[in-house]
Write an enzyme that holds these catalytic residues in place. Structure first.
Site, PDB file in Angstrom:
ATOM      1  N   GLU A 204       0.918  -1.197   0.032  1.00 43.54           N
ATOM      2  CA  GLU A 204       0.131   0.044   0.024  1.00 43.54           C
ATOM      3  C   GLU A 204       0.759   1.294   0.016  1.00 43.54           C
ATOM      4  O   GLU A 204       1.419   1.654   0.989  1.00 43.54           O
ATOM      5  CB  GLU A 204      -0.900  -0.018   1.149  1.00 43.54           C
ATOM      6  CG  GLU A 204      -1.892  -1.034   1.388  1.00 43.54           C
ATOM      7  CD  GLU A 204      -3.111  -1.056   0.343  1.00 43.54           C
ATOM      8  OE1 GLU A 204      -3.400   0.223   0.101  1.00 43.54           O
ATOM      9  OE2 GLU A 204      -3.537  -1.969   0.149  1.00 43.54           O
TER      10      GLU A 204
ATOM     11  N   CYS B  63      -2.121   9.668   2.537  1.00 42.78           N
ATOM     12  CA  CYS B  63      -1.628   8.816   1.163  1.00 42.78           C
ATOM     13  C   CYS B  63      -2.513   9.156   0.103  1.00 42.78           C
ATOM     14  O   CYS B  63      -2.105   9.452  -1.026  1.00 42.78           O
ATOM     15  CB  CYS B  63      -1.504   7.583   1.566  1.00 42.78           C
ATOM     16  SG  CYS B  63      -2.921   6.679   1.978  1.00 42.78           S
TER      17      CYS B  63
HETATM   18  P1  NAD Z   1       8.049   4.736   4.939  1.00 40.11           P
HETATM   19  O1  NAD Z   1       8.198   3.993   3.704  1.00 40.11           O
HETATM   20  O2  NAD Z   1       9.170   5.822   5.080  1.00 40.11           O
HETATM   21  O3  NAD Z   1       7.878   4.043   6.222  1.00 40.11           O
HETATM   22  C1  NAD Z   1       7.106   2.973   6.605  1.00 40.11           C
HETATM   23  C2  NAD Z   1       7.756   1.634   7.181  1.00 40.11           C
HETATM   24  O4  NAD Z   1       8.602   1.396   6.603  1.00 40.11           O
HETATM   25  C3  NAD Z   1       8.086   2.210   8.734  1.00 40.11           C
HETATM   26  O5  NAD Z   1       7.657   0.996   9.582  1.00 40.11           O
HETATM   27  C4  NAD Z   1       9.471   2.372   8.548  1.00 40.11           C
HETATM   28  O6  NAD Z   1      10.049   1.648   9.791  1.00 40.11           O
HETATM   29  C5  NAD Z   1       9.960   1.267   7.641  1.00 40.11           C
HETATM   30  N1  NAD Z   1      11.066   1.360   6.888  1.00 40.11           N
HETATM   31  C6  NAD Z   1      11.614   2.551   6.489  1.00 40.11           C
HETATM   32  N2  NAD Z   1      12.781   2.629   5.671  1.00 40.11           N
HETATM   33  C7  NAD Z   1      13.099   1.221   5.608  1.00 40.11           C
HETATM   34  C8  NAD Z   1      14.099   0.359   5.096  1.00 40.11           C
HETATM   35  N3  NAD Z   1      15.085   0.986   4.554  1.00 40.11           N
HETATM   36  N4  NAD Z   1      13.896  -0.876   5.268  1.00 40.11           N
HETATM   37  C9  NAD Z   1      12.953  -1.687   5.741  1.00 40.11           C
HETATM   38  N5  NAD Z   1      11.894  -0.763   6.459  1.00 40.11           N
HETATM   39  C10 NAD Z   1      12.118   0.640   6.327  1.00 40.11           C
HETATM   40  O7  NAD Z   1       6.809   5.544   4.733  1.00 40.11           O
HETATM   41  P2  NAD Z   1       6.166   6.897   5.867  1.00 40.11           P
HETATM   42  O8  NAD Z   1       7.226   7.849   5.675  1.00 40.11           O
HETATM   43  O9  NAD Z   1       6.186   6.034   7.533  1.00 40.11           O
HETATM   44  O10 NAD Z   1       4.876   7.128   5.195  1.00 40.11           O
HETATM   45  C11 NAD Z   1       4.635   8.186   4.246  1.00 40.11           C
HETATM   46  C12 NAD Z   1       4.479   6.973   2.920  1.00 40.11           C
HETATM   47  O11 NAD Z   1       3.638   6.267   3.154  1.00 40.11           O
HETATM   48  C13 NAD Z   1       3.916   8.083   1.830  1.00 40.11           C
HETATM   49  O12 NAD Z   1       4.685   7.626   0.691  1.00 40.11           O
HETATM   50  C14 NAD Z   1       2.347   7.592   1.827  1.00 40.11           C
HETATM   51  O13 NAD Z   1       1.696   8.085   0.637  1.00 40.11           O
HETATM   52  C15 NAD Z   1       2.505   6.325   2.080  1.00 40.11           C
HETATM   53  N6  NAD Z   1       1.204   5.846   2.598  1.00 40.11           N
HETATM   54  C16 NAD Z   1       0.317   5.062   1.851  1.00 40.11           C
HETATM   55  C17 NAD Z   1      -0.721   4.593   2.309  1.00 40.11           C
HETATM   56  C18 NAD Z   1      -1.679   3.737   1.650  1.00 40.11           C
HETATM   57  O14 NAD Z   1      -2.486   3.030   2.201  1.00 40.11           O
HETATM   58  N7  NAD Z   1      -1.420   3.571   0.388  1.00 40.11           N
HETATM   59  C19 NAD Z   1      -1.297   5.013   3.742  1.00 40.11           C
HETATM   60  C20 NAD Z   1      -0.490   5.809   4.375  1.00 40.11           C
HETATM   61  C21 NAD Z   1       0.949   6.349   3.727  1.00 40.11           C
END
Ligand code: NAD
Length: 456
Positions: A209, A243
């Site tokens: 997602e 998002c």
């Molecule tokens: P992110 O991708 O930075 O982090 C999400 C999760 O991944 C966190 O739990 C984090 O600990 C983990 N993570 C981060 N870097 C990592 C790595 N290198 N290796 C493994 N795990 C890692 O996202 P965010 O900043 O928490 O959220 C924002 C993003 O999420 C935006 O792009 C937004 O559009 C998207 N989002 C999508 C939805 C949806 O339902 N489609 C909902 C909310 C947010």
């Protein structure tokens, strides 16, 4: 606990078959429901600390929506979990065909910080309903909410069934080294690619997602006042950290002045003229994102807002004019309370602009013109969207929610959550009183003729 041991413990628990029992699943959903009610105050407090969310917004966009999906699923899970009858082809005479619904096993759910409660617990509801064990990796950026979720889950479920893991990307990386049975990830496309690569090592199925730049189109036939109101709601809710928020506005030149006037009016009405002092206005999650967003405003033509409060990490609802596709703000997902305006003269330009980029998670079109509506829906691929509204497409248990291409794969909510965490096992049960000989050697012309009769 060491992660590899935790996964082992959950696998052992899954193997007992307890989670597959439908009464156990329903009882677990009931326990979760009660726990959410019990923790409601603490969840609200945590969301206030993490994002300055008001009680109303916390209930509307996190707690209430989770409870509503939980109730929907709980009522129907018994029916969904039943074997589904299939029709046997005549070539399989005499047999009975059916589909058995089986859980995958141990599911890892990785959630982000922007709706930290909803986006962690809503997938969990699907995992429980389908009969899985689950490890929840909560976000390290929404520390208070992550702490409450950890406490709530630990009090409600034994860790061999459902547990929470806290930590940063090192911890996630460690989790991804394990042979898990399903990975449900919500976050950015960049991290989504890392997750999928890791999952590929064990051929673990994934739901991603993700996010991206979701366009919002206002065409000249639209009801401009209503459009402005609904766009202001969807864009500045949670300070744009949604998002599916409209990322940028594609506005028809012929209605630009009137529409911008309404936009400004509604921002003033909803957030007051001094949004930074509005106690219910959400803050930006942390300094890193705050600085990133301020940089996107710098040097651009601000026609509304633009003020900031560094101490409170708040940025005023902001509108930028004269934005082009080359502007810095158009190079990444904004994820903040800044609305850039790009103008157009005809709808062909709109299609051209959107099709140049990745497939968006959401698309919003404001129009009364049915031809325009049909044209956009037919020719542009995106995850989900609205005609004449924003973001509300996700607030239902009756439709799938998910992205496509760069904005994700797979979907959930309601029955789609159950299906996501379920493997459909097809079974043919053959009876023994007859055994059609066609498939067996030696082959001959008659068998060939019969084969062609069956398979055409
Ligand atoms: P992110 O991708 O930075 O982090 C999400 C999760 O991944 C966190 O739990 C984090 O600990 C983990 N993570 C981060 N870097 C990592 C790595 N290198 N290796 C493994 N795990 C890692 O996202 P965010 O900043 O928490 O959220 C924002 C993003 O999420 C935006 O792009 C937004 O559009 C998207 N989002 C999508 C939805 C949806 O339902 N489609 C909902 C909310 C947010």
């Amino acid at each position: 606990m060491v992660i590899s041991e935790l996964v082992k413990k959950q696998k052992c628990f899954f193997e007992t078959g307890k989670t597959k029992d439908i009464d156990f699943r329903i009882e677990s959903l009931n326990k979760l429901y009660k726990a959410i009610n019990k923790y409601e105050g603490k969840i609200e407090e945590a969301l206030k600390k993490d994002l300055n969310k008001s009680k109303f917004e916390s209930y509307m966009t996190e707690i209430g929506i989770t409870l509503s999906d939980l109730t929907f699923i709980k009522k129907r899970v018994k029916k969904w979990a039943r074997d589904k009858r299939g029709l046997s082809p005549i070539s399989q005479f005499h047999s009975k065909s059916f589909i058995k619904k089986e859980p995958y096993g141990v599911a890892l759910i990785i959630s982000p910080w922007n709706y930290p409660f909803l986006l962690c617990i809503e997938p969990l509801i699907g995992a429980i309903a389908a009969g899985n064990c689950a490890i929840l990796k909560v976000s390290e950026d929404s520390v208070h909410t992550s702490k409450v979720i950890t406490e709530m889950i630990a009090e409600t479920f034994p860790e061999e069934y459902i547990t929470v893991v806290n930590g940063d990307k090192e911890v996630t990386t460690e989790l991804l080294e394990e042979k898990l049975d399903y990975i449900f990830f919500t976050g950015s496309p960049t991290v989504g690619k890392i997750i999928m690569k890791k999952a590929a090592q064990n051929l673990t199925p994934v739901t991603l997602e993700l996010g991206g730049k979701s366009p919002c189109i206002v065409e000249e036939s639209a009801d401009l006042k209503v459009a402005a109101k609904r766009i202001v709601f969807g864009k500045y809710l949670n300070s744009g950290q949604t998002c599916v928020a409209p990322d940028y506005l594609l506005l028809q030149n012929s209605v630009k002045d009137e529409f911008v006037k309404y936009l400004k009016e509604y921002i003033g009405l909803f957030y007051t003229k001094e949004a930074l002092r509005n106690e219910d206005y959400t803050n930006i999650i942390n300094e890193r994102h705050f600085n990133r967003l301020i940089n996107l405003i710098k040097g651009e033509k601000v026609i509304y807002g633009g003020d900031i409060d560094r101490e409170l990490l708040k940025i005023e609802p902001t509108i930028l004019d004269k934005i082009t596709l080359d502007s810095p703000i158009m190079q990444e997902e904004i994820f903040g309370p800044i609305l850039p305006i790009i103008t157009f003269d005809n709808i062909e330009e709109v299609k051209h602009i959107i099709l140049q980029g990745e497939k968006p998670l959401a698309l919003y079109l404001f129009t009364k013109n049915k031809k325009v509506e049909a044209d956009i829906l037919k020719n542009i691929s995106f995850g989900s969207g609205c005609i004449n509204d924003t973001i509300i497409q996700l607030a239902t248990s009756r439709m799938p929610f998910g992205g496509v291409g760069n904005s994700g794969m797979g979907s959930y909510h309601g029955k789609y959550s159950f299906d996501t965490f379920t493997h459909e096992k097809s079974i043919v049960k053959k009876y023994n009183w007859i055994d059609l000989p066609i498939r067996y050697m030696p082959y001959n012309d008659l068998k060939m003729k019969l084969l062609k009769l069956f398979l055409k």
